[in-house]
Design a protein around this motif. Structure first.
Motif, mmCIF file in Angstrom:
data_model
loop_
_atom_site.group_PDB
_atom_site.id
_atom_site.type_symbol
_atom_site.label_atom_id
_atom_site.label_comp_id
_atom_site.label_asym_id
_atom_site.label_seq_id
_atom_site.Cartn_x
_atom_site.Cartn_y
_atom_site.Cartn_z
ATOM 1 N N ARG A 61 0.538 -0.845 0.029
ATOM 2 C CA ARG A 61 -0.357 0.129 0.314
ATOM 3 C C ARG A 61 0.900 1.282 0.284
ATOM 4 N N GLN A 62 0.089 2.677 0.346
ATOM 5 C CA GLN A 62 1.485 3.661 -0.053
ATOM 6 C C GLN A 62 2.019 3.609 1.279
ATOM 7 N N THR A 63 1.681 4.184 1.868
ATOM 8 C CA THR A 63 1.968 3.417 3.168
ATOM 9 C C THR A 63 4.000 2.632 3.499
ATOM 10 N N ARG B 129 -12.393 11.481 10.733
ATOM 11 C CA ARG B 129 -11.821 12.574 9.651
ATOM 12 C C ARG B 129 -11.197 11.759 8.200
ATOM 13 N N ARG B 130 -11.396 10.156 8.558
ATOM 14 C CA ARG B 130 -10.740 9.309 7.713
ATOM 15 C C ARG B 130 -12.606 9.025 6.168
ATOM 16 N N GLU C 244 -6.993 4.605 -0.488
ATOM 17 C CA GLU C 244 -6.715 3.408 0.270
ATOM 18 C C GLU C 244 -7.492 2.906 1.078
ATOM 19 N N ILE C 245 -7.414 4.484 1.787
ATOM 20 C CA ILE C 245 -7.993 3.706 2.953
ATOM 21 C C ILE C 245 -9.809 4.045 3.150
ATOM 22 N N GLN D 43 -3.454 8.795 -4.417
ATOM 23 C CA GLN D 43 -3.706 6.948 -3.192
ATOM 24 C C GLN D 43 -4.070 6.548 -1.763
ATOM 25 N N LEU D 44 -2.994 7.281 -1.514
ATOM 26 C CA LEU D 44 -2.912 6.716 0.083
ATOM 27 C C LEU D 44 -4.809 6.760 0.923
ATOM 28 N N VAL D 45 -4.853 8.510 0.015
ATOM 29 C CA VAL D 45 -6.357 8.265 1.284
ATOM 30 C C VAL D 45 -7.290 7.039 -0.087
ATOM 31 N N VAL E 74 -3.686 13.308 10.550
ATOM 32 C CA VAL E 74 -4.782 14.270 10.359
ATOM 33 C C VAL E 74 -5.541 13.850 9.377
ATOM 34 N N LEU E 75 -5.170 13.137 8.419
ATOM 35 C CA LEU E 75 -5.867 12.244 7.407
ATOM 36 C C LEU E 75 -7.319 11.535 7.712
ATOM 37 N N GLY E 76 -6.742 10.946 9.075
ATOM 38 C CA GLY E 76 -7.895 9.820 9.614
ATOM 39 C C GLY E 76 -6.641 8.680 9.647
ATOM 40 N N PHE E 77 -5.569 8.468 8.978
ATOM 41 C CA PHE E 77 -5.171 7.150 9.713
ATOM 42 C C PHE E 77 -5.186 6.659 11.542
#
Lengths: 786, 238
Positions: free
Chosen positions: A415-417, B88-89, B116-117, B112-114, A693-696
């Motif tokens: 994945r991107q991470t 937030r997600r 994907e989740i 894609q980082l976003v 912040v992005l929700g991770f």
């Protein structure tokens, strides 16, 4: 006193980064401690030994004879290069202590003459009256094991005769620093002691009036021992001499040498590993610190600090870390040294053995460590010097990443991470590689410290459960007729009795020679067997000789080769024999043939040197009592007692040793992993907070950092196994001597345990850093430019 | 009066007090606020007026000291840390002054980082096309200009099809020409995705592109203006 602002900054930096500083300092401390421990123990042991030898005039050459007239001593003293020679009586006797069921033996040695060789160090009481028939001095360890002291009686069997001897003193001798009884694997002071008695008493007891059975020689400085030995062998040949030996082959001396060799190996391997890893850590950490303080460096230079002053500031930071490490290392080294001295005291009997307090040793360790730390700092500090102030004060140019290894990504379905992890690791290949190497070193240290246990198990299994399977062994003072087997068979508790014959011989092949005992066994031995490479028992050859692999290697012979065998007993004939096969064995050097064939070579009829026995456990006590009183018995060996002593001694030391190595490896693993993760977190804190912040979730964000750690730790495992295997192989080779060979066996569990310990240490580091990840400030990160 | 089901955000009596030692700073002193679905709201106010604090609480990055905030049927002020993360997600897209892109990922990968989740994401290419960056998809942030980086950040924020888009000084670090492009991207995605958009800015000129303008001062909302006519970003004088 005014502390300059830069100095104050050093102290504050140290306090702020205390955890990283401590992690590095501990790795340095491990280097210092192992340097002090290894060098110090080496120095203590070798210097104490040299001093002890010197003070007590330890002999250079040793020779046994059956019986030689005292007149021969004059001729021996005439040999060129001989400074002093002393004729002694050295004979084995049996212990007959009430309340001691298991058999024990004593070695009778005639008291050194006044001003003679191998002088005693009297610890208690007095020396015997030279004319008193029953006064003796006993060895220190033996006296302690039986709580004997001056005035006590010691009941023994001398030449089959029971006598009560009076102890007048307790002593040590440089000849028996490592007091290994005949047939023993480890010193067992309960079952073996040295007894010094006046010559006249021993002459009488062993029918050696006007004669002697042993010679010790002191050589003049610069004398060639080989020549002296050669000349001495010619003189003693007629009197049953079986070949003189130099110090190198004297048991006590050889075991000490083996220990010194092991210490030397440790000094060459361990400290360099720690210092290398520490230098890497210093480099990593300082580089990051300098990157973070780029603007401050620019500012300092702009306001007039010289490049040199700023560089010195960072070097001072590193030097202080080193000083902390050196301080801890000194304490740990001194403490471990005193522990080691105690372990040595269990094996080696010295009048005194103090772990060295030589300031030079400590000074040297400190200098080496400071040098390693500064070497690690140099590269990072160079960038400080080169950085122009104007450039330093503008923000650094962004880090350039490259798109590489797309196939890895597809393969692992990242994945991107995951891509972040991979790119960050590849962006700083040197740091990734050095951290991997650092963790690998922790694995390697554990592999190298754990493998011997598997080898010892193999040695025990092969030696005692496949090869020497007898429960007990009786050795006669002089060879007995074959019918002694039947007498042994009739003793209480004996289930199987198997004879053996041992004859001293010099085996030579193309200029290489070795003196040892050839053992004759029945054609199909059941109790004392010789094994082939597949560990299958081998039948004894009717003609020809089976050599142990170690002996074959020493003599450079292969099966089918002819060797010259010069028998050192009886008629001393010399014959040529064919090497029919090679055998596997780890204790000593071995040569075997069929007992009948050996007796034919000797031409003295069917004689045996002793019997190997299988005993009914329930009747062991009865057997021991009977064996003791059998007139011809010189020695009774009991396998189970020897083995349990061996295992107990090992177990005592295993705990200490394994603990030390696990701690050392843990220090490396934690030091590397913790610093690596702190730096990774410092570099990516902003990105990770942005992910939050992005929700991770916290878990997902930690996963990015731990993904990096896990990759480094995982990559390090096979590398560590490989390095550890290499170190172990080198150790196995260096441990092997004529006394024993160490089979190189690395069990799979060694790799597993090493990896588990290192992974556990990595988890501890990850756990320590988790709080920092969970507390990443999301709001702060949004307000600031990187 | 708007239909109740049309309300995305509802805040009543919202306060925020920062404590540092004995010192108390009142960042918000009782905010009442509502935002409708698809609304484009500009928040103005000087530094320290509380607008960022407000946005952070609404976005689930910070917690209120008092009062309530509702997002649709969820009371944000009652959610725990994990639930706020989930909020937030699933629902919020963020755009910040300094972009906060991941430097080791390309533009496409940052989006894609976003995706994907996210639960109902659009395609990453689609999001980049919306901000006009389809041609720069394979560049790393360091290879993009500031305006381009901010448009990647916008693409990343909208790619999850969020209900709300929260922008804190999105043009703060940009020159005016670039800033206009970014604003165009914002208004365009606001129309295309229908996300309720809150934009904080120092720049009063931007007010004309909003449906509604709110002015913060000293922790309170001091003025609220509804624009009857919205300007295009390109018509805004900077």
């Amino acid at each position: 006193m005014v502390i300059s602002p830069l100095r104050r900054k050093v102290l504050r930096d140290l306090r702020r980064l205390w955890a990283q500083v401590l992690a590095i300092a501990l790795v340095l401390a491990a280097g210092v401690a192992t340097l002090i421990l290894g060098n110090g123990a080496y120095a203590s042991l070798s210097e104490t030994r040299a001093h002890y030898y010197d003070e007590n005039r330890f002999a250079d050459v040793f020779a046994d004879v059956t019986r030689a007239p005292r007149a021969l001593l004059g001729e021996v003293a005439e040999i060129e290069g001989v400074l002093d020679a002393e004729a002694r009586i050295v004979k084995l006797g049996l212990l007959d202590l009430p309340g001691m069921v298991e058999p024990g033996s004593v070695l009778f040695v005639s008291l050194p003459e006044t001003g003679g060789l191998n002088r005693l160090y009297l610890r208690q009481g007095r020396l015997p009256d030279p004319l008193a028939a029953r006064e003796i001095v006993v060895s220190d360890g033996f006296a302690a094991a039986h709580r004997l002291g001056p005035g006590d009686l010691l009941p023994v069997l001398m030449n089959g005769q029971r006598r009560d001897l009076t102890i007048t003193g307790v002593a040590l001798s440089p000849e028996f620093i490592y007091a290994l009884g005949p047939g023993q694997m480890m010193p067992d002071p309960r079952r073996f002691g040295v007894v010094w008695a006046p010559r006249s008493a021993l002459e009488a007891a062993y029918d050696l009036d006007g004669a002697f059975s042993n010679l010790v020689l002191k050589l003049a400085p610069g004398a060639n021992p080989d020549r002296v030995i050669e000349a001495l062998d010619r003189l003693t040949e007629r009197y049953g001499g079986v070949g003189a030996t130099g110090r190198a082959d004297q048991i006590s001396h050889a075991f000490l040498d083996a220990e010194l060799q092991a210490l030397w190996a440790m000094v060459r391997v361990l400290p360099p590993i720690f210092l290398l890893v520490a230098a890497m850590l210093v480099n990593m950490t300082l580089s990051r610190l300098i990157t973070l303080e780029r603007e401050q460096i620019g500012l300092l230079k702009a306001i007039g600090y010289s490049s040199r002053a700023v560089a010195q500031h960072y070097v001072e930071f590193v030097l202080l870390i080193a000083v902390v490490g050196i301080g801890i290392g000194f304490a740990a080294g001194a403490w471990l040294g005193s522990e080691l001295a105690q372990i040595y005291a269990r094996f080696f009997t010295f009048p005194y053995l103090v772990f060295t307090r030589d300031p030079q040793l400590y000074g040297l360790a400190a200098v080496i460590t400071l040098a390693a730390a500064v070497a690690g700092a140099l590269y990072a500090v160079r960038s400080v010097v080169k950085l122009p102030p104007a450039v330093a004060m503008s923000p650094p140019s962004p880090v350039v990443y490259r798109k590489r290894g797309a196939w890895v990504r597809r393969l692992l379905n990242l994945r991107q991470t995951g891509v972040m992890v991979a790119r960050h690791l590849m962006r700083w290949p040197f740091r990734t590689a050095s951290s991997t190497l650092g963790v690998a070193m922790a694995v390697a240290i554990l592999v190298a410290s754990l493998w011997p246990f598997g080898s010892i198990d193999r040695m025990i299994d092969v030696t005692f459960f496949r090869s020497e399977r007898h429960d007990a062994q009786i050795v006669f003072g002089t060879p007995e007729p074959l019918r002694a087997v039947f007498a042994a068979q009739d003793m209480p508790g004996v289930m199987v009795a198997e004879p053996f014959r041992q004859v001293a011989a010099t085996i030579s092949h193309r200029g290489r020679e070795k003196t040892l005992a050839i053992t004759g066994r029945p054609a199909e031995p059941r109790l004392s067997r010789v094994l082939d490479a597949g560990l299958r028992p081998m039948p004894m050859p009717q003609a020809g000789l089976i050599l142990s692999e170690a002996l074959a290697k020493t003599l450079q012979v292969r099966p089918g080769d002819q060797v010259t065998v010069a028998l050192q007993e009886g008629r001393r004939s010399t014959v040529t024999l064919r090497v029919s096969a090679l055998s596997v064995g780890y204790m000593g050097l071995g040569a075997a043939m069929e007992i009948g064939a050996l007796n034919r070579l000797m031409g003295e009829g069917a004689l045996i040197s002793g019997v190997n026995l299988m005993i009914d456990d329930a009747r062991a006590a009865e057997f021991y009592a009977a064996a003791r009183t059998t007139p011809k018995t010189e020695l009774i060996g009991v396998t189970s007692l020897m083995l349990s002593r061996f295992r107990a001694t090992l177990a005592e030391n295993i705990t200490v040793m394994v603990t030390v190595y696990v701690v050392l490896a843990g220090i490396i693993a934690i030091g590397v992993v913790y610093n690596f993760s702190r730096i990774a977190l410092s570099e990516q804190g902003r990105e990770l907070a942005s992910l939050r912040v992005l929700g991770f979730t916290n878990r997902e964000v930690s996963g990015v950092l731990f993904g990096e750690l896990a990759t480094v730790v995982l990559l390090a495992q096979p590398l560590g196994w490989l390095i550890g295997y290499g170190i172990s192989a080198a150790m196995a080779a260096s441990f092997s001597s004529d006394l024993y060979r160490v089979p190189f066996v690395v069990e799979r569990d060694v790799f597993a345990i090493a990896s588990l310990v290192v992974c556990a240490a990595a988890l501890v580091s990850a756990w320590a850093i988790r709080g920092r990840i969970n507390n990443l400030d999301m709001i702060e990160v949004l307000k600031t430019r990187e | 009066m708007p239909d109740a089901s049309d309300i995305v955000f509802r805040a009543t009596g919202l306060t925020k007090v920062y404590r540092s030692g004995a010192l108390e700073v009142h960042a918000l002193r009782g905010i009442d606020f509502q935002a409708r679905k698809g609304e484009f709201i500009v928040i103005l106010g000087p530094s320290g007026s509380g607008k960022s604090t407000f946005l952070n609480i609404v976005g689930g990055l910070d917690r209120a000291s008092g009062g309530q905030v509702w997002f649709e049927e969820h009371q944000l002020t009652a959610l725990d840390e994990g639930q706020l993360t989930q909020y937030r997600r699933d629902h919020v897209g963020f755009v910040f002054q300094f972009y906060n892109l991941v430097p080791s990922l390309t533009a496409h990968e940052n989006v894609q980082l976003v995706t994907e989740i996210a639960r109902h994401p659009m395609r990453a290419d689609e999001a980049l096309a919306l901000v006009g960056l389809q041609d720069r998809a394979n560049h790393f942030p360091a290879q993009l200009s500031g305006g381009e980086q901010q448009r990647v950040a916008i693409a990343r924020a909208i790619a999850k099809n969020p209900e709300v888009l929260l922008c804190d000084e999105p043009t703060g670090a940009l020159d005016s020409a670039t800033g206009i492009k970014v604003l165009e991207a914002l208004t365009q995605v606001n129309r295309a995705v229908g996300a309720t958009t809150l934009v904080i800015t120092h720049n009063a000129a931007i007010r004309d592109i909003a449906d509604r303008v709110i002015r913060f001062a000293d922790g309170r909302i001091v003025e609220e203006t509804v624009n009857t006519v919205k300007k295009q970003p390109s018509e805004v004088a900077w």
